[in-house]
Write a protein that holds these residues in place. Structure first.
Motif, PDB file in Angstrom:
ATOM      1  N   UNK A 166       0.842  -1.192   0.000  1.00 53.14           N
ATOM      2  CA  UNK A 166       0.000   0.000   0.000  1.00 53.14           C
ATOM      3  C   UNK A 166       0.878   1.245   0.000  1.00 53.14           C
ATOM      4  N   UNK A 167       0.692   2.150  -0.958  1.00 51.24           N
ATOM      5  CA  UNK A 167       1.493   3.385  -0.957  1.00 51.24           C
ATOM      6  C   UNK A 167       1.000   4.324   0.139  1.00 51.24           C
ATOM      7  N   UNK A 168       1.823   5.270   0.518  1.00 53.89           N
ATOM      8  CA  UNK A 168       1.424   6.212   1.572  1.00 53.89           C
ATOM      9  C   UNK A 168       0.295   7.134   1.112  1.00 53.89           C
ATOM     10  N   UNK A 169      -0.343   7.735   2.089  1.00 57.84           N
ATOM     11  CA  UNK A 169      -1.428   8.671   1.836  1.00 57.84           C
ATOM     12  C   UNK A 169      -0.931   9.859   1.015  1.00 57.84           C
ATOM     13  N   UNK A 170      -1.825  10.407   0.169  1.00 58.38           N
ATOM     14  CA  UNK A 170      -1.474  11.596  -0.605  1.00 58.38           C
ATOM     15  C   UNK A 170      -1.381  11.322  -2.098  1.00 58.38           C
ATOM     16  N   UNK A 171      -1.194  12.385  -2.841  1.00 54.24           N
ATOM     17  CA  UNK A 171      -1.113  12.308  -4.308  1.00 54.24           C
ATOM     18  C   UNK A 171      -0.069  13.291  -4.805  1.00 54.24           C
ATOM     19  N   UNK A 172       0.730  12.960  -5.801  1.00 57.06           N
ATOM     20  CA  UNK A 172       0.713  11.692  -6.543  1.00 57.06           C
ATOM     21  C   UNK A 172       1.306  10.539  -5.737  1.00 57.06           C
TER      22      UNK A 172
END
Length: 264
Positions: A166-172
């Motif tokens: 799972x990638x960390x919160x936020x974008x991109x």
């Protein structure tokens, strides 16, 4: 008994070449049609296999096949029809992974996804549908599609695999994994199921083969694949040969790996 005719796409390198090697070391005799986009590379692969297996019972024949080109596929069909009149085993090995090119700015997102599905799905479909008439002229026919261990939906929750992190919160988001490639290979599994349905009454045994994570040139960086835990590509050859030789016929219509049936 006449030799079985085995046509392998993308056979001059990677897993395709390991299949050629495995067939050359078999006690059975085959007419192996070594397919590839570049004739000189195909001939180099044949020469290397013949040098390694000078006493092989099998014969190796080159053929130019670019599965992205209808003209190339049709020309190959006419050549195989003229020389052999049949295909007993078709191994759809040619494929490609382009996800890194998005990260490198060499492809746009749309170009990445279109190209990935074009090579791994649309081109494989056209290759197969073109050669089915020759496959139906064969005996004990088998149709193989080389898929991926990343294509399992059930396995996508396994957080021990880098592609599932799972990638960390936020974008991109960070560029984790190979989403275009694994999506295309998941689609390829359904393509296999369609051919299993279509050819069942013709007696053709159809498989999707998941060879495992191997340090091939897929994605353009075999050394990186090796550092990430990719195994020796050589292990794929004997496994796929076992399918060609009928040892996994009870698993026809499924996605299989060396240990059994890969979860959907």
């Amino acid at each position: 008994m006449a030799s079985k005719v085995v046509l392998i796409t993308g056979a001059n390198t990677g897993i395709g070449y390991q299949i050629v090697r495995a067939l050359c070391s078999s006690s059975h005799a085959y007419d192996v049609i070594v397919g590839g986009r570049t004739p000189t590379k195909v001939q180099d692969a044949i020469s290397a296999a013949q040098k390694e297996f000078p006493d092989t019972k099998s014969k190796l024949s080159p053929i130019q096949i670019d599965i992205e080109s209808d003209d190339s596929i049709n020309n190959a069909f006419e050549e195989v029809k003229s020389k052999f009149g049949k295909v007993d085993i078709l191994v759809n090995n040619a494929g490609a992974q382009f996800d890194a090119l998005l990260k490198q700015g060499k492809l746009s997102e749309r170009e990445l996804w279109n190209q990935t599905w074009n090579v791994n799905n649309a081109s494989t479909q056209v290759m197969t549908s073109t050669f089915v008439p020759l496959l139906l002229e064969g005996s004990e026919q088998r149709l193989l599609f080389i898929t991926s261990g990343t294509s399992t939906l059930a396995g996508s929750e396994n957080q021990s695999l880098f592609v599932n992190k799972y990638p960390p919160k936020g974008w991109p988001k960070p560029n984790y994994g190979v989403p275009a490639y694994r999506s295309a290979k998941t689609g390829l599994n359904m393509l296999m199921r369609e051919w299993h349905k279509n050819l069942r009454e013709d007696g053709v045994k159809v498989f999707a083969i998941s060879p495992g994570f191997l340090a091939t040139g897929l994605g353009g960086n075999p050394e990186m694949n090796k550092k990430m835990g990719g195994g020796d590509p050589e292990v794929a050859g004997p496994f796929i040969r076992s399918v060609i030789e009928g040892e996994r016929d009870n698993d026809a219509g499924k996605v299989i790996n060396k240990d059994g049936v890969q979860p959907w």
